[in-house]
Design a protein around this motif. Structure first.
Motif, PDB file in Angstrom:
ATOM      1  N   ARG B 168       1.805  -1.184   6.405  1.00  0.00           N
ATOM      2  CA  ARG B 168       1.584   0.258   6.358  1.00  0.00           C
ATOM      3  C   ARG B 168       2.042   0.827   5.027  1.00  0.00           C
ATOM      4  NH1 ARG B 168       4.683   2.412  10.770  1.00  0.00           N
ATOM      5  NH2 ARG B 168       5.544   0.337  11.080  1.00  0.00           N
ATOM      6  N   ALA B 169       3.095   0.219   4.469  1.00  0.00           N
ATOM      7  CA  ALA B 169       3.577   0.674   3.160  1.00  0.00           C
ATOM      8  C   ALA B 169       2.506   0.448   2.093  1.00  0.00           C
ATOM      9  CB  ALA B 169       4.851  -0.068   2.792  1.00  0.00           C
ATOM     10  N   ILE B 170       1.871  -0.718   2.143  1.00  0.00           N
ATOM     11  CA  ILE B 170       0.814  -1.015   1.163  1.00  0.00           C
ATOM     12  C   ILE B 170      -0.360  -0.058   1.353  1.00  0.00           C
ATOM     13  CG2 ILE B 170      -0.875  -2.751   0.411  1.00  0.00           C
ATOM     14  CD1 ILE B 170       1.170  -4.870   1.177  1.00  0.00           C
ATOM     15  N   ARG B 171      -0.690   0.185   2.613  1.00  0.00           N
ATOM     16  CA  ARG B 171      -1.809   1.074   2.897  1.00  0.00           C
ATOM     17  C   ARG B 171      -1.538   2.468   2.326  1.00  0.00           C
ATOM     18  NH1 ARG B 171      -2.116   2.978   8.828  1.00  0.00           N
ATOM     19  NH2 ARG B 171      -0.402   4.202   7.956  1.00  0.00           N
ATOM     20  N   ASP B 172      -0.271   2.937   2.495  1.00  0.00           N
ATOM     21  CA  ASP B 172       0.057   4.282   2.035  1.00  0.00           C
ATOM     22  C   ASP B 172       0.089   4.375   0.518  1.00  0.00           C
ATOM     23  OD1 ASP B 172       0.150   5.065   4.592  1.00  0.00           O
ATOM     24  OD2 ASP B 172       2.337   4.992   4.786  1.00  0.00           O
ATOM     25  N   ASP B 173       0.664   3.366  -0.128  1.00  0.00           N
ATOM     26  CA  ASP B 173       0.780   3.426  -1.580  1.00  0.00           C
ATOM     27  C   ASP B 173       1.054   2.033  -2.135  1.00  0.00           C
ATOM     28  OD1 ASP B 173       1.374   3.912  -4.212  1.00  0.00           O
ATOM     29  OD2 ASP B 173       2.302   5.852  -3.788  1.00  0.00           O
ATOM     30  N   LEU B 174       0.035   1.412  -2.628  1.00  0.00           N
ATOM     31  CA  LEU B 174       0.159   0.020  -3.066  1.00  0.00           C
ATOM     32  C   LEU B 174       1.153  -0.173  -4.221  1.00  0.00           C
ATOM     33  CD1 LEU B 174      -2.706  -2.538  -3.100  1.00  0.00           C
ATOM     34  CD2 LEU B 174      -1.108  -2.514  -4.972  1.00  0.00           C
ATOM     35  N   PRO B 175       1.061   0.618  -5.324  1.00  0.00           N
ATOM     36  CA  PRO B 175       2.002   0.393  -6.439  1.00  0.00           C
ATOM     37  C   PRO B 175       3.454   0.592  -6.022  1.00  0.00           C
ATOM     38  CG  PRO B 175       0.193   1.818  -7.119  1.00  0.00           C
ATOM     39  CD  PRO B 175       0.081   1.671  -5.654  1.00  0.00           C
ATOM     40  N   THR B 176       3.709   1.611  -5.216  1.00  0.00           N
ATOM     41  CA  THR B 176       5.090   1.854  -4.791  1.00  0.00           C
ATOM     42  C   THR B 176       5.582   0.723  -3.893  1.00  0.00           C
ATOM     43  OG1 THR B 176       4.536   4.193  -4.833  1.00  0.00           O
ATOM     44  CG2 THR B 176       6.628   3.593  -3.826  1.00  0.00           C
ATOM     45  N   GLY B 181       9.557  -4.019  -3.786  1.00  0.00           N
ATOM     46  CA  GLY B 181       9.792  -5.449  -3.573  1.00  0.00           C
ATOM     47  C   GLY B 181       8.934  -6.100  -2.507  1.00  0.00           C
ATOM     48  N   ILE B 182       7.841  -5.438  -2.070  1.00  0.00           N
ATOM     49  CA  ILE B 182       6.949  -6.084  -1.102  1.00  0.00           C
ATOM     50  C   ILE B 182       5.995  -7.004  -1.857  1.00  0.00           C
ATOM     51  CG2 ILE B 182       5.106  -5.674   0.573  1.00  0.00           C
ATOM     52  CD1 ILE B 182       6.474  -2.978   1.179  1.00  0.00           C
ATOM     53  N   SER B 183       5.872  -8.228  -1.378  1.00  0.00           N
ATOM     54  CA  SER B 183       4.959  -9.158  -2.042  1.00  0.00           C
ATOM     55  C   SER B 183       3.527  -8.821  -1.604  1.00  0.00           C
ATOM     56  CB  SER B 183       5.319 -10.590  -1.674  1.00  0.00           C
ATOM     57  OG  SER B 183       4.286 -11.439  -2.076  1.00  0.00           O
ATOM     58  N   VAL B 184       2.892  -7.972  -2.398  1.00  0.00           N
ATOM     59  CA  VAL B 184       1.594  -7.433  -2.003  1.00  0.00           C
ATOM     60  C   VAL B 184       0.554  -8.536  -1.806  1.00  0.00           C
ATOM     61  CG1 VAL B 184      -0.337  -6.001  -2.745  1.00  0.00           C
ATOM     62  CG2 VAL B 184       1.982  -5.160  -3.005  1.00  0.00           C
ATOM     63  N   ASN B 185       0.492  -9.467  -2.774  1.00  0.00           N
ATOM     64  CA  ASN B 185      -0.530 -10.512  -2.686  1.00  0.00           C
ATOM     65  C   ASN B 185      -0.387 -11.323  -1.409  1.00  0.00           C
ATOM     66  OD1 ASN B 185      -1.837  -9.857  -4.993  1.00  0.00           O
ATOM     67  ND2 ASN B 185      -0.700 -11.284  -6.294  1.00  0.00           N
TER      68      ASN B 185
END
Lengths: 413, 291
Positions: B168-176, B181-185
């Motif tokens: 949900r964090a990525i969905r809300d704002d990927l760069p942030t 420290g979330i490993s987006v990939n």
């Protein structure tokens, strides 16, 4: 057909996909069964004494089953003729073209064929829409064309209107199958409340249009008439549930086996009583129909124009040779492909190398595995007696008694 | 009345299969705002792998497990090869590469397994029950229960686990999300794996229910998933289930009560009306366009 934008874009995607595949094949040179037409035709002109025949049909794509069967039949006939010395010492050679069962592709292929002077004749295609697209192009040069699997009645209209004397058609017509199915249901099996499930295309509509007047003439009534989009519809339960509620005692399946097979497997789920008799049209009468339909296929009547069980000597010899070569029983398309090559070969033998080949093709009269090959004034095959098959323990078995009863009933009408 | 109940039951079963396919599709859209046109072909390809395993006499559940691993692997590879390099590109670029992936998978499947429709042998129960003249098959119960179980599992996964929180964090704002420290990939990759695995479950249920596996089921699947997603609310997980069920019921009742020849027309007319009234679908949230 009421196709929405989504479904048209689907076919556009598919075309793209196939074209890209064709491109890959042409570049890579790994053409499998379809070897690159132009190149081999160019070589063919140098091979003195070879009789080159252009063969076209769906060799890839969802309808490849029909095209490949036809090609198998043609190859078997060519091998047999060549093994017995060819025609006056000249060998036959097939050059294949893939039209994907798409009219646009068929038009391109037809142009390629007529621009190549080394072809004596052409055989194909397996889809009616392709034949309708290719005929006007073949008319430009008049190279003899033997259509081996196209059942739409519009072909006769076109051939008649434009006096396309170069064209002949080895396939029985939808207008013949429709009345046969209706007569079997009403006059032979005495079922008068008829439900119909048909494919929403030229084939399904053609058979339906031919069946309906016969149904009312014989005193039957249409209790339900439902359609589906061929090769896209997989959920037939809405249609079948409606049929179940209509009180019909017989269901006619007018479509290709890959659709009707799935439909039959869903009968019980839709609440269709097991007492409803099922009758399948010519294109349903294929062994894979049973594989798809499962146990529900048992007892289904099928009315194909050809049955491998036909007891004639020429058919027994053909079936044995075909099974030996390809490991499976021949289908209607295979026998048409086979007969197409023999039609050409017999016409060439009949008149040497001079005179009009197309005229001699139309004058042909011989016994093939599917019956007498004999054309009328429009180049259509003269009536072929229908065979009634019944699915029994997962096998298509010829029912002699019903075949004779149907023949009698058809004659008395 | 019997016919109506029958149509509703059949529509709900078909709709549940659409829903499971739409969910994987919608998760990707919700996360990255990108339309994965290869989703249906992934489901087709991995279903064929299960069929190939079953044909080789691998026990059914083993075959499904292999198919599941293959689907995850395929989903992640496709993301790595065709989408990740384009994540910051114009939105149209990954859409085009998705169509490319779809064509490659479709043609590869056709070369390997051929163009014919094939039956799907399954040990799933095939019996049927009759209740007051209405037929319910065991397979329909399996489908409805599976869809319900997956809906619950996804709800828990997305709203009550650390994986879901990161998602949900990525969905809300990927760069942030990346900054904290979330490993987006890795997360995006896992979403593709989960989407593909759900696709495989949908594929196996589809194949068993309709007794057919065929190459073009991928494209049809993509279109149905897309329709269900748009109908329910694109990007919303609950919306995928609502959209899938709505699509199944529309097709079933439309064909049953209006005309089978107009089945697709009815579906898309309703889709247009829904979009006119609620442009983000039945469950979609109204959002300002992201620049």
């Amino acid at each position: 057909m009421q196709r929405s934008a989504f479904w048209s874009s689907q076919s556009a995607f598919r075309t793209l996909g196939r074209l890209s595949l064709v491109g890959l094949v042409a570049v890579g040179g790994t053409a499998g069964s379809a070897h690159a037409g132009n190149q081999s035709a160019a070589n063919g002109a140098q091979r003195a004494g070879t009789i080159e025949i252009a063969s076209f049909g769906a060799l890839t794509g969802p309808d490849a089953v029909y095209g490949v069967s036809s090609l198998n039949g043609q190859r078997l006939a060519v091998d047999e003729i060549n093994a017995s010395g060819g025609i006056d010492g000249r060998k036959l050679a097939l050059v294949q073209y893939d039209d994907l069962c798409e009219p646009t592709q068929a038009a391109i292929v037809a142009s390629k064929i007529i621009s190549n002077k080394s072809f004596t004749a052409a055989i194909g295609p397996v889809c009616s829409a392709d034949a309708l697209a290719a005929l006007p192009i073949f008319a430009r040069t008049g190279v003899p064309l033997i259509m081996a699997g196209d059942s739409a009645p519009q072909i006769t209209t076109m051939v008649k209107e434009h006096a396309y004397t170069f064209a002949t058609r080895l396939s029985p017509q939808d207008s013949q199958n429709g009345p046969e199915l209706a007569t079997l249901a009403i006059s032979v099996l005495h079922k008068t409340k008829i439900a119909i499930l048909y494919s929403e295309d030229d084939y399904g509509q053609g058979v339906l249009a031919a069946a309906k007047p016969v149904i009312s003439k014989l005193g039957g009534s249409v209790a339900a008439q439902e359609s589906y989009t061929p090769s896209t519809t997989k959920d037939f339960t809405p249609q079948l549930t409606k049929i179940a509620g209509s009180g019909a005692d017989v269901l006619l399946l007018l479509g290709y086996y890959s659709d009707t097979g799935i439909a039959v497997s869903q009968l019980a789920r839709a609440g269709v009583s097991p007492n409803v008799t099922l009758i399948g049209s010519d294109s349903t009468a294929q062994q894979p129909f049973v594989t798809l339909a499962g146990a529900a296929a048992n007892g289904v009547y099928l009315v194909p124009f050809y049955s491998p069980n036909n007891p004639s000597a020429v058919n027994r010899q053909f079936v044995t040779a075909y099974e030996k070569a390809y490991g499976s029983a021949p289908t209607g398309n295979a026998v048409m492909g086979y007969q197409a090559v023999y039609t050409l070969a017999n016409a060439m033998r009949a008149g040497g190398s001079s005179g009009d080949l197309a005229e001699r093709i139309r004058a042909i009269d011989f016994e093939g595995p599917a019956g007498t090959v004999d054309f009328d004034a429009n180049g259509d095959l003269k009536g072929n007696p229908a065979t009634v098959l019944r699915v029994s323990n997962g096998k298509l078995v010829a029912d002699q008694k019903l075949t004779i009863a149907l023949e009698k009933a058809l004659k008395s009408d | 009345m019997i016919t109506f109940v029958q149509q509703v039951i059949n529509g709900a079963a078909a709709g549940s299969v659409y829903a499971l396919l739409a969910v994987g599709y919608n998760m990707v859209y919700g996360l990255l705002g990108f339309i994965n046109f290869a989703h249906g072909d992934l489901y087709m390809f991995s279903t064929f792998i299960v069929l190939a395993m079953v044909t080789l006499h691998v026990p059914f559940w083993g075959a499904v497990a292999v198919g599941m691993v293959a689907a995850c692997f395929l989903g992640m590879s496709v993301e790595r090869i065709a989408y990740r390099p384009l994540r910051t590109a114009n939105r149209i670029a990954p859409t085009v590469s998705a169509v490319g992936v779809a064509l490659v998978l479709e043609n590869a499947a056709q070369v390997i397994w051929g163009p014919a429709t094939r039956p799907f042998p399954t040990p799933l129960p095939q019996g049927l029950f009759r209740v007051d003249g209405v037929v319910i098959t065991a397979m329909q119960i399996v489908i409805l229960l599976t869809a319900a179980a997956i809906a619950v599992a996804l709800r828990v996964g997305v709203y009550h686990t650390s994986w879901g929180r990161k998602l949900r964090a990525i969905r809300d704002d990927l760069p942030t999300a990346e900054l904290v420290g979330i490993s987006v990939n890795r997360l995006v990759s896992s979403v593709y794996a989960v989407g593909a695995a759900l696709g495989l479950i949908s594929g196996v249920l589809f194949a068993a229910y309709y007794n057919s596996v065929y190459v073009t089921m991928g494209l049809t699947g993509t279109l149905n998933a897309f329709t269900a997603a748009v109908l329910g609310g694109i990007g919303s997980i609950g919306g995928s289930f609502a959209g899938g069920l709505a699509l199944g019921l529309l097709q079933s009742l439309g064909a049953g009560y209006i005309s089978s020849g107009y089945q697709n027309t009815i579906t898309f007319v309703v889709l247009i009306v829904v979009l006119l009234l609620r442009p983000n679908g039945m469950f979609g949230k109204l959002t300002a366009a992201r620049a």
